[in-house]
Design a protein around this motif. Structure first.
Motif, PDB file in Angstrom:
ATOM      1  N   PRO A 111     -23.245 -13.681  29.284  1.00  0.00           N
ATOM      2  CA  PRO A 111     -21.841 -14.097  29.381  1.00  0.00           C
ATOM      3  C   PRO A 111     -21.093 -13.962  28.056  1.00  0.00           C
ATOM      4  N   VAL A 112     -21.791 -14.215  26.966  1.00  0.00           N
ATOM      5  CA  VAL A 112     -21.170 -14.143  25.638  1.00  0.00           C
ATOM      6  C   VAL A 112     -20.852 -12.683  25.287  1.00  0.00           C
ATOM      7  N   ILE A 113     -21.782 -11.783  25.586  1.00  0.00           N
ATOM      8  CA  ILE A 113     -21.560 -10.363  25.297  1.00  0.00           C
ATOM      9  C   ILE A 113     -20.396  -9.827  26.131  1.00  0.00           C
ATOM     10  N   GLU A 114     -20.368 -10.170  27.396  1.00  0.00           N
ATOM     11  CA  GLU A 114     -19.292  -9.677  28.270  1.00  0.00           C
ATOM     12  C   GLU A 114     -17.927 -10.195  27.820  1.00  0.00           C
ATOM     13  N   ARG A 115     -17.859 -11.445  27.435  1.00  0.00           N
ATOM     14  CA  ARG A 115     -16.607 -12.016  26.939  1.00  0.00           C
ATOM     15  C   ARG A 115     -16.185 -11.331  25.633  1.00  0.00           C
ATOM     16  N   THR A 116     -17.147 -10.984  24.815  1.00  0.00           N
ATOM     17  CA  THR A 116     -16.865 -10.302  23.551  1.00  0.00           C
ATOM     18  C   THR A 116     -16.201  -8.952  23.806  1.00  0.00           C
ATOM     19  N   PHE A 117     -16.739  -8.185  24.728  1.00  0.00           N
ATOM     20  CA  PHE A 117     -16.151  -6.874  25.019  1.00  0.00           C
ATOM     21  C   PHE A 117     -14.790  -7.011  25.701  1.00  0.00           C
ATOM     22  N   GLU A 118     -14.595  -8.101  26.431  1.00  0.00           N
ATOM     23  CA  GLU A 118     -13.274  -8.351  26.996  1.00  0.00           C
ATOM     24  C   GLU A 118     -12.246  -8.544  25.880  1.00  0.00           C
ATOM     25  N   ALA A 119     -12.629  -9.256  24.826  1.00  0.00           N
ATOM     26  CA  ALA A 119     -11.717  -9.479  23.703  1.00  0.00           C
ATOM     27  C   ALA A 119     -11.401  -8.180  22.988  1.00  0.00           C
ATOM     28  N   LEU A 120     -12.338  -7.230  22.983  1.00  0.00           N
ATOM     29  CA  LEU A 120     -12.177  -5.995  22.221  1.00  0.00           C
ATOM     30  C   LEU A 120     -11.515  -4.869  23.007  1.00  0.00           C
ATOM     31  N   ARG A 156     -32.801  -7.250  25.745  1.00  0.00           N
ATOM     32  CA  ARG A 156     -31.840  -7.326  26.846  1.00  0.00           C
ATOM     33  C   ARG A 156     -30.408  -7.405  26.318  1.00  0.00           C
ATOM     34  N   GLY A 157     -30.213  -8.133  25.228  1.00  0.00           N
ATOM     35  CA  GLY A 157     -28.894  -8.193  24.623  1.00  0.00           C
ATOM     36  C   GLY A 157     -28.439  -6.835  24.146  1.00  0.00           C
ATOM     37  N   ALA A 158     -29.347  -6.077  23.528  1.00  0.00           N
ATOM     38  CA  ALA A 158     -29.022  -4.728  23.048  1.00  0.00           C
ATOM     39  C   ALA A 158     -28.654  -3.812  24.209  1.00  0.00           C
ATOM     40  N   GLU A 159     -29.378  -3.943  25.322  1.00  0.00           N
ATOM     41  CA  GLU A 159     -29.081  -3.103  26.486  1.00  0.00           C
ATOM     42  C   GLU A 159     -27.697  -3.414  27.049  1.00  0.00           C
ATOM     43  N   LEU A 160     -27.352  -4.696  27.110  1.00  0.00           N
ATOM     44  CA  LEU A 160     -26.050  -5.058  27.653  1.00  0.00           C
ATOM     45  C   LEU A 160     -24.926  -4.606  26.715  1.00  0.00           C
ATOM     46  N   VAL A 161     -25.127  -4.744  25.412  1.00  0.00           N
ATOM     47  CA  VAL A 161     -24.131  -4.253  24.444  1.00  0.00           C
ATOM     48  C   VAL A 161     -23.921  -2.753  24.636  1.00  0.00           C
ATOM     49  N   ASN A 163     -24.443  -0.950  27.327  1.00  0.00           N
ATOM     50  CA  ASN A 163     -23.800  -0.662  28.617  1.00  0.00           C
ATOM     51  C   ASN A 163     -22.315  -1.042  28.604  1.00  0.00           C
ATOM     52  N   CYS A 164     -21.989  -2.155  27.979  1.00  0.00           N
ATOM     53  CA  CYS A 164     -20.578  -2.555  27.892  1.00  0.00           C
ATOM     54  C   CYS A 164     -19.777  -1.566  27.053  1.00  0.00           C
ATOM     55  N   ALA A 165     -20.399  -1.046  26.026  1.00  0.00           N
ATOM     56  CA  ALA A 165     -19.704  -0.067  25.183  1.00  0.00           C
ATOM     57  C   ALA A 165     -19.463   1.228  25.958  1.00  0.00           C
ATOM     58  N   ARG A 166     -20.413   1.623  26.755  1.00  0.00           N
ATOM     59  CA  ARG A 166     -20.243   2.837  27.564  1.00  0.00           C
ATOM     60  C   ARG A 166     -19.091   2.688  28.555  1.00  0.00           C
ATOM     61  N   ALA A 167     -18.830   1.458  28.963  1.00  0.00           N
ATOM     62  CA  ALA A 167     -17.747   1.225  29.924  1.00  0.00           C
ATOM     63  C   ALA A 167     -16.371   1.308  29.261  1.00  0.00           C
ATOM     64  N   GLN A 168     -16.319   1.354  27.918  1.00  0.00           N
ATOM     65  CA  GLN A 168     -15.060   1.499  27.187  1.00  0.00           C
ATOM     66  C   GLN A 168     -15.183   2.699  26.242  1.00  0.00           C
ATOM     67  N   PRO A 169     -15.189   3.915  26.795  1.00  0.00           N
ATOM     68  CA  PRO A 169     -15.482   5.111  25.997  1.00  0.00           C
ATOM     69  C   PRO A 169     -14.370   5.490  25.023  1.00  0.00           C
ATOM     70  N   ASP A 170     -13.180   4.934  25.161  1.00  0.00           N
ATOM     71  CA  ASP A 170     -12.090   5.290  24.256  1.00  0.00           C
ATOM     72  C   ASP A 170     -12.215   4.614  22.891  1.00  0.00           C
ATOM     73  N   THR A 171     -13.102   3.659  22.787  1.00  0.00           N
ATOM     74  CA  THR A 171     -13.329   2.971  21.508  1.00  0.00           C
ATOM     75  C   THR A 171     -14.509   3.594  20.787  1.00  0.00           C
ATOM     76  N   SER A 172     -14.376   3.713  19.467  1.00  0.00           N
ATOM     77  CA  SER A 172     -15.491   4.153  18.629  1.00  0.00           C
ATOM     78  C   SER A 172     -16.315   2.914  18.271  1.00  0.00           C
ATOM     79  N   TRP A 173     -17.536   2.848  18.824  1.00  0.00           N
ATOM     80  CA  TRP A 173     -18.350   1.649  18.681  1.00  0.00           C
ATOM     81  C   TRP A 173     -19.420   1.823  17.604  1.00  0.00           C
ATOM     82  N   ARG A 174     -19.690   0.758  16.902  1.00  0.00           N
ATOM     83  CA  ARG A 174     -20.875   0.683  16.048  1.00  0.00           C
ATOM     84  C   ARG A 174     -21.584  -0.621  16.379  1.00  0.00           C
ATOM     85  N   PHE A 175     -22.921  -0.593  16.375  1.00  0.00           N
ATOM     86  CA  PHE A 175     -23.714  -1.765  16.711  1.00  0.00           C
ATOM     87  C   PHE A 175     -24.421  -2.309  15.473  1.00  0.00           C
ATOM     88  N   GLN A 176     -24.552  -3.620  15.454  1.00  0.00           N
ATOM     89  CA  GLN A 176     -25.246  -4.297  14.353  1.00  0.00           C
ATOM     90  C   GLN A 176     -26.146  -5.370  14.937  1.00  0.00           C
TER      91      GLN A 176
END
Length: 570
Positions: A111-120, A156-161, A163-176
């Motif tokens: 839920p926290v990861i999904e809310r984070t991508f909603e904010a971004l 599992r957190g990395a996988e969800l991050v 997948n959420c990034a793939r759903a917003q392909p117009d953003t240039s994503w970096r993971f940490q």
């Protein structure tokens, strides 16, 4: 001293050192500034008694941009509505410069990861910072989870991050990813869990992942932290596709030192806050570390020249006042009260000339580089010496006092400081100077004078006004001052010898353009006097009267007659 029930060191244990006979970092030097990431708006904000409001956050964000940060962690958007709304405001109002990447923090929970991508949503470029706790005490006491279970949470957190990034392909994503409490986590396990995360994210050198290794609570000496960083760099998978980042805290007072040694051990990136605000004793202070690099001739990649603005904004936004001895930024860090320090600074500054390399005693950097003036360097109290007092007089009025005059004046300043306590202001020092030298004439004032020049030197005829009565005398000598003092000696029966003289032309805008001072021996006693006048001859002669007047004021007995005002004073 025996331990007591309340103060017993035996309940603590020293952390295990890293067995690393091949350590290389002690022989390395930092040759370039790291990638900086400010966490003022997240780590710093969560440590405040009263968290920042939206306007304070915006002001601080703008400061960070102006200082030169290109990576800024702006919040934990799933943790509060205020953080979520702030991230949205930055994006929807187009407040993020094109060369700045914002970073947001998220726990490894769906839920926290999904809310984070909603904010971004709609951001051009962002770093998603994933973390979970990995230390033995967190696993066993807080979460009651095995190593494998904690690693599964991270995976599992990395996988969800991903997948959420793939759903917003117009953003240039970096993971940490951060294994929280890294310094309390077994090294091999820390590497194991980082490898599990990067296996999911599949980084490349062109699309690297950030592995952040935090000293969430500082519990070792900085060298042990450096050993841990170098060990991870040596053993972690996909090293060529990783950016190793540091996030140190200051629980032992070594946050900056740990980050510096961590860079020597192979890290490329550093997270911290301006001026060190953060939980407990604070985060690593980026100002201090950047200025440490600057003072060693390394470009810090941050513009810290307007230090007062940085201090002002941080204090206003965090409601935390800066300590006056804070490195590089505090009000007193360039102030010298000690007499020997002041004298050394003054001499070094006077001899600098056009030298490009900075080399001034007691000043590791030029205070002007961070917007400070030399008025703030040398300050006077009861511990100060003649060099500091001379510097203040020069600063206040442009008068360069000779050393023998400084020796004479300094005890007056010291007595004033001891009598009144605290620091002596520039205006107080100049007022004391005027009272001591410039308003003392032994009741006598110069009247008419005439000069005749002969081969053996000038002959001087002088009229003195002694409380309304004229006294005339003449004298001759190799110079005007010698002629004047010889005439005084004969007229009043005293032994006057010139020990030192000095004259200086002031700025033309000063109506009293000439400053003169003199050191006399009056019947074997040394005394100094000074005068200011638009005429160079009168300035020199009046400086002698100033010295005589000061000698008189130190005697209790008054003169026996107006005709011989100096007769019994020496």
């Amino acid at each position: 001293m025996r331990p007591t029930a309340n103060f017993d060191h035996r309940k603590y244990r020293a952390p295990c050192p890293v067995h690393k006979p091949d350590r290389r970092w002690p022989d390395r030097r930092i040759e370039a500034a790291p990638i900086w990431c400010s966490v003022d708006l997240r780590d710093g904000n969560q440590a405040l008694v009263e968290p920042m409001n939206p306007s304070q956050k915006l002001e601080l964000f703008q400061l960070l941009v102006d200082v030169g940060f290109r990576e800024i962690e702006v919040g934990f958007p799933a943790a509060s509505r205020l953080d979520f709304d702030f991230v949205r405001q930055l994006i929807t109002d187009n407040l993020i410069p094109a060369n700045v990447t914002i970073q947001v923090l998220t726990q490894a929970r769906a839920p926290v990861i999904e809310r984070t991508f909603e904010a971004l949503r709609g951001v051009r470029r962002a770093t998603v910072h994933l973390y979970n706790s990995t230390s033995s005490v967190q696993r066993e006491v807080v979460f009651h989870m095995s190593k494998e279970a904690v690693k599964s949470v991270a995976r599992r957190g990395a996988e969800l991050v991903r997948n959420c990034a793939r759903a917003q392909p117009d953003t240039s994503w970096r993971f940490q990813y951060s294994p929280e409490s890294f310094t309390d986590t077994e090294l091999d396990y820390a590497v194991e869990i980082c490898d599990a995360v990067t296996e999911v994210w599949d980084p490349t050198p062109q699309r690297p992942v950030i592995i952040n290794l935090p000293a969430t609570v500082e519990n070792t000496t900085p060298n042990v932290y450096a050993d841990r960083i170098e060990w991870v760099c040596d053993h972690i998978a996909r090293r060529e596709a990783l950016i190793i980042s540091l996030h140190t805290h200051n629980d032992r007072g070594c946050g900056v030192a740990a980050a510096e040694l961590g860079l020597m051990a192979g890290a490329e990136r550093v997270e911290g806050t301006l001026l060190g605000n953060g939980e407990r004793t604070g985060n690593m202070d980026i100002v201090t570390m950047a200025m440490n690099l600057y003072s060693q001739g390394i470009a810090p990649k941050l513009n810290l020249e307007n230090m007062d603005r940085i201090i002002d904004v941080i204090a206003r936004c965090t409601q935390i006042q800066l300590h006056p001895r804070h490195p590089y930024a505090g009000e007193l860090v360039f102030a010298a009260f000690s007499g020997s320090h002041q004298d050394a600074i003054r001499k070094c500054m006077a001899r600098r000339g056009d030298r490009k390399l900075w080399n001034v005693a007691y000043l590791p950097i030029n205070p002007a580089d961070v917007g400070r003036t030399y008025q703030q360097v040398i300050r006077i109290n009861s511990q100060s010496g003649k060099g500091g007092v001379a510097h203040v007089i020069e600063r206040a009025r442009g008068i360069v006092l000779p050393r023998w005059f400084c020796v004479d004046f300094n005890p007056h300043v010291q007595a004033h400081a001891e009598r009144h306590g605290g620091e002596v202001s520039e205006s107080a020092i100049w007022s004391l100077f005027e009272r001591t030298y410039l308003t003392t004439r032994a009741g006598m004032h110069l009247g008419d004078h005439s000069i005749c020049h002969h081969e053996e030197g000038p002959q001087l005829r002088v009229t003195l006004d002694n409380e309304g009565e004229s006294i005339e005398f003449e004298g001759s000598g190799a110079g005007l001052l010698e002629a004047f003092t010889r005439g005084l000696s004969r007229r009043f029966g005293v032994d006057l010898v010139i020990l030192g003289e000095y004259q200086q032309t002031m700025e033309r805008s000063d109506p009293e353009q000439i400053f003169a001072c003199v050191q006399l021996s009056v019947n074997g006693r040394r005394c100094c006097g000074a005068a200011r006048h638009h005429d160079s001859v009168l300035a020199s002669l009046e400086s002698v009267l100033s010295a005589l007047g000061r000698t008189h004021t130190r005697r209790a007995r008054p003169p026996t007659s107006k005709q011989d005002p100096l007769a019994v004073r020496y």
